[in-house]
Design a protein around this motif. Structure first.
Motif, PDB file in Angstrom:
ATOM      1  N   MET A   1       0.812  -1.191   0.000  1.00 50.05           N
ATOM      2  CA  MET A   1       0.000   0.000   0.000  1.00 50.05           C
ATOM      3  C   MET A   1       0.862   1.264   0.000  1.00 50.05           C
ATOM      4  SD  MET A   1      -3.422  -0.966   2.262  1.00 50.05           S
ATOM      5  CE  MET A   1      -3.645   0.642   2.870  1.00 50.05           C
ATOM      6  N   ASP A   2       2.175   1.100   0.138  1.00 49.01           N
ATOM      7  CA  ASP A   2       3.056   2.262   0.163  1.00 49.01           C
ATOM      8  C   ASP A   2       3.103   2.979  -1.184  1.00 49.01           C
ATOM      9  OD1 ASP A   2       3.658   1.861   2.805  1.00 49.01           O
ATOM     10  OD2 ASP A   2       5.431   0.652   2.388  1.00 49.01           O
ATOM     11  N   ASN A   3       2.675   2.314  -2.254  1.00 44.57           N
ATOM     12  CA  ASN A   3       2.723   2.914  -3.584  1.00 44.57           C
ATOM     13  C   ASN A   3       1.565   3.869  -3.843  1.00 44.57           C
ATOM     14  OD1 ASN A   3       4.984   1.355  -4.039  1.00 44.57           O
ATOM     15  ND2 ASN A   3       3.864  -0.251  -5.078  1.00 44.57           N
ATOM     16  N   PHE A   4       0.594   3.937  -2.941  1.00 45.08           N
ATOM     17  CA  PHE A   4      -0.594   4.759  -3.129  1.00 45.08           C
ATOM     18  C   PHE A   4      -0.486   6.040  -2.312  1.00 45.08           C
ATOM     19  CE2 PHE A   4      -2.232   0.354  -3.643  1.00 45.08           C
ATOM     20  CZ  PHE A   4      -2.558   0.432  -4.996  1.00 45.08           C
ATOM     21  N   ASP A   5      -1.173   7.076  -2.790  1.00 47.86           N
ATOM     22  CA  ASP A   5      -1.203   8.314  -2.014  1.00 47.86           C
ATOM     23  C   ASP A   5      -2.070   8.113  -0.770  1.00 47.86           C
ATOM     24  OD1 ASP A   5      -3.939   8.686  -2.675  1.00 47.86           O
ATOM     25  OD2 ASP A   5      -3.419   9.849  -4.454  1.00 47.86           O
ATOM     26  N   GLU A   6      -2.023   9.077   0.126  1.00 46.48           N
ATOM     27  CA  GLU A   6      -2.697   8.948   1.424  1.00 46.48           C
ATOM     28  C   GLU A   6      -4.208   8.760   1.279  1.00 46.48           C
ATOM     29  OE1 GLU A   6      -3.201  11.427   5.569  1.00 46.48           O
ATOM     30  OE2 GLU A   6      -1.448  11.816   4.317  1.00 46.48           O
ATOM     31  N   THR A   8      -5.876   7.441  -1.228  1.00 49.46           N
ATOM     32  CA  THR A   8      -6.143   6.094  -1.754  1.00 49.46           C
ATOM     33  C   THR A   8      -5.924   5.055  -0.664  1.00 49.46           C
ATOM     34  OG1 THR A   8      -5.470   6.820  -3.964  1.00 49.46           O
ATOM     35  CG2 THR A   8      -5.542   4.448  -3.564  1.00 49.46           C
ATOM     36  N   GLN A   9      -4.881   5.236   0.151  1.00 52.58           N
ATOM     37  CA  GLN A   9      -4.628   4.303   1.254  1.00 52.58           C
ATOM     38  C   GLN A   9      -5.795   4.290   2.234  1.00 52.58           C
ATOM     39  OE1 GLN A   9      -0.850   5.074   3.125  1.00 52.58           O
ATOM     40  NE2 GLN A   9       0.307   4.689   1.243  1.00 52.58           N
ATOM     41  N   LYS A  10      -6.330   5.478   2.554  1.00 52.83           N
ATOM     42  CA  LYS A  10      -7.478   5.554   3.469  1.00 52.83           C
ATOM     43  C   LYS A  10      -8.705   4.885   2.859  1.00 52.83           C
ATOM     44  CE  LYS A  10      -6.163   9.615   6.109  1.00 52.83           C
ATOM     45  NZ  LYS A  10      -6.501  10.983   6.505  1.00 52.83           N
ATOM     46  N   GLU A  11      -8.901   5.108   1.563  1.00 56.07           N
ATOM     47  CA  GLU A  11     -10.035   4.494   0.878  1.00 56.07           C
ATOM     48  C   GLU A  11      -9.914   2.969   0.881  1.00 56.07           C
ATOM     49  OE1 GLU A  11     -12.102   4.522  -3.546  1.00 56.07           O
ATOM     50  OE2 GLU A  11     -10.807   6.181  -2.975  1.00 56.07           O
ATOM     51  N   LEU A  12      -8.715   2.474   0.612  1.00 54.77           N
ATOM     52  CA  LEU A  12      -8.488   1.032   0.647  1.00 54.77           C
ATOM     53  C   LEU A  12      -8.675   0.473   2.054  1.00 54.77           C
ATOM     54  CD1 LEU A  12      -5.394   0.682  -1.717  1.00 54.77           C
ATOM     55  CD2 LEU A  12      -7.683  -0.246  -2.102  1.00 54.77           C
ATOM     56  N   GLN A  13      -8.197   1.185   3.053  1.00 52.60           N
ATOM     57  CA  GLN A  13      -8.349   0.743   4.439  1.00 52.60           C
ATOM     58  C   GLN A  13      -9.820   0.668   4.817  1.00 52.60           C
ATOM     59  OE1 GLN A  13      -5.939  -0.386   6.383  1.00 52.60           O
ATOM     60  NE2 GLN A  13      -7.389  -0.830   8.014  1.00 52.60           N
TER      61      GLN A  13
END
Length: 86
Positions: A1-6, A8-13
């Motif tokens: 998930m480090d490849n995504f912006d913040e 996108t990371q929150k959305e994925l989480q």
């Protein structure tokens, strides 16, 4: 998930949390159905339940749901009390 912006990371989480919650809910329903089936259905399965099996299943599931709702309310009240006392 480090490849995504913040964002996108929150959305994925959020998506993962919802999916995990749904999986836990489905597992609970499966467990309820299995427990109640084992408790209530004592005859050989056919196109109809034997006398009393349907009401036993209804009561079994109903009691489980009542208990679950009560536990959720108790935990919610405890959280509110802890939040207001801090």
């Amino acid at each position: 998930m480090d490849n995504f912006d913040e964002a996108t990371q929150k959305e994925l989480q959020t998506f993962l949390e919802k999916e995990q919650s749904q999986a836990r809910f489905n597992a609970s329903i499966h467990n309820i159905a299995s427990l109640c089936w084992d408790k209530c259905v004592t005859s050989t399965p056919s196109s109809r339940f034997a006398r009393g099996e349907e009401s036993c299943l209804t009561n079994c599931v109903g009691r489980f749901l009542d208990t679950s709702l009560h536990l959720v309310e108790v935990v919610s009240q405890q959280r509110q009390q802890m939040a207001s006392s801090s």
